[in-house]
Design a protein around this motif. Structure first.
Motif: not given
Ligand SMILES: *Cc1c(COP(=O)(O)O)cnc(C)c1O
Length: 378
Positions: A96-110, A125-138
């Motif tokens: 956050i201090a370095a203005d890096i955009e953070i992708a979150v994959s769960s409520v815990r991350h957020l 700065i938050v971005t949602l990583k959503v799992d559309t079928g890779l079933n890995r991260n997201g």
């Protein structure tokens, strides 16, 4: 004493990186290009590749961890940087201090991102990583409503700025695979669901290298290529797409010597000289990223020709056969293990022999290998 080249090195051509970025940008059309420089730029050097890519027209950079992202900032890169693989106890404050955009994959991350933002009194700065079928991260579709509810709250109380929604494909290297359209449809549903909750992303993105080059319909607002930036085709059986490999893996001949007929070479004497011959000792072994399982199954470019490796690849060295050494190979000459020049073994050859992909091959050089750069884009 002159200053000799390193015994074993990777040479990265930043002009090739710039060329490849321009090819990808053409395929992307109106979409922006985020260049993926995770894993130290696929082992090509994240900072140097990142700078060359941005100078060639890339808009953003993508990495895996907060540490990777912060290192790019520390090197003076001011472009947007996204990192997408974090744990709930990651040091989000430094991002956050370095203005890096953070992708979150769960409520815990957020939740963890929100805690860090409040402590710093600075918007994450938050971005949602959503799992559309890779079933890995997201975020899975099952948890998505809870993530959206929390995100809505954090946007409303100005703890976070909601930047983007993105997802990753499972079969992008088969451009007509039916799962691609399924993932696209699910992606659109994830986006619509966010909008229903009053959460409007600034941009959405889905395409990796393979999709960027073969599925222009999936470019959305931005594409996210990695491997193609480094000049390796994500679908070599379709095309090289005019990409230029950026990495040359090479070593300098340590010794040229005669071996008599009937003598065995290297541990276990797996190769026996069928006649008197000349061999060259190459100071690169499995500790440097030449897989031991390649032993006896690859060529090295040396003295203007391919020379077969003979005997086992050892920790620090390997041997190639020069025959009668008509080319006059000498100690100190440069041997190319792989690269992109005509005739030179291509990383794809190692990948085919080993039953893997070229992504893994370019990630292999390590240890004593010294990396340097060439090209006007430096
Ligand atoms: C690695 C990665 C990419 C880049 O993939 P390539 O196949 O190298 O183009 C894009 N997006 C995500 C999420 C990744 O992990």
């Amino acid at each position: 004493m002159n200053n000799p080249d390193p015994q074993v090195e990777t040479l990265v051509d930043l002009d090739a990186i710039a060329h490849n970025v321009r090819i990808l940008a053409e395929h992307a059309g109106d979409a922006a290009v985020m260049v993926v420089v995770k894993a130290d730029g696929y082992n090509h050097g994240a900072v140097e590749v990142g700078k060359a890519a941005l100078a060639a027209g890339a808009r953003e950079l993508g990495v895996t961890t907060v540490e990777e992202a912060v290192a790019l900032r520390a090197a003076g890169i001011t472009a947007p940087i996204l990192c997408w693989l974090n744990t709930s106890d990651t040091d989000y404050a430094s991002a956050i201090a370095a203005d890096i955009e953070i992708a979150v994959s769960s409520v815990r991350h957020l939740e963890a991102v929100a805690v860090a933002a409040r402590q710093l009194d600075r918007m994450a700065i938050v971005t949602l990583k959503v799992d559309t079928g890779l079933n890995r991260n997201g975020v899975s579709s099952i948890e998505y409503p809870q993530v959206l509810a929390l995100l809505r709250e954090l946007v409303d109380n100005r703890t976070v700025r909601f930047r983007a929604i993105f997802s990753h494909l499972a079969h992008a290297d088969s451009p007509h695979h039916p799962t691609i359209d399924i993932q696209r449809d699910r992606f659109l549903e994830f986006i619509a669901e966010a909008k229903d909750q009053g959460l409007q992303p600034e941009l959405v993105h889905l395409a990796n290298s393979a999709a960027t080059l073969t599925r222009p319909d999936l470019a959305f607002d931005m594409v996210r290529p990695g491997i193609a930036v480094y000049g390796l085709s994500p679908i070599p059986e379709i095309s090289d797409f005019g990409l230029r490999p950026a990495m040359t893996f090479r070593a300098r001949v340590a010794l040229v010597k005669q071996v008599a007929a009937g003598e065995g070479v290297s541990y276990g004497h797996e190769w026996i000289a069928p006649h008197d011959t000349t061999v060259a000792l190459i100071p690169a072994g499995y500790a440097d990223g030449v897989p031991r399982t390649l032993g006896g199954r690859f060529d090295v470019w040396l003295g203007g020709e391919r020379r077969p490796n003979i005997g086992r690849v050892c920790m620090d060295q390997l041997v190639v056969d020069l025959g009668d050494n008509a080319a006059g190979v000498r100690e100190g000459d440069t041997a190319i293990l792989f690269g992109g020049q005509a005739g030179v073994p291509h990383p794809q050859e190692w990948a085919d022999t080993l039953g893997t992909i070229h992504y893994e091959i370019v990630c292999s050089p390590r240890g004593r290998v010294v990396r340097s750069y060439t090209g006007d884009a430096r």
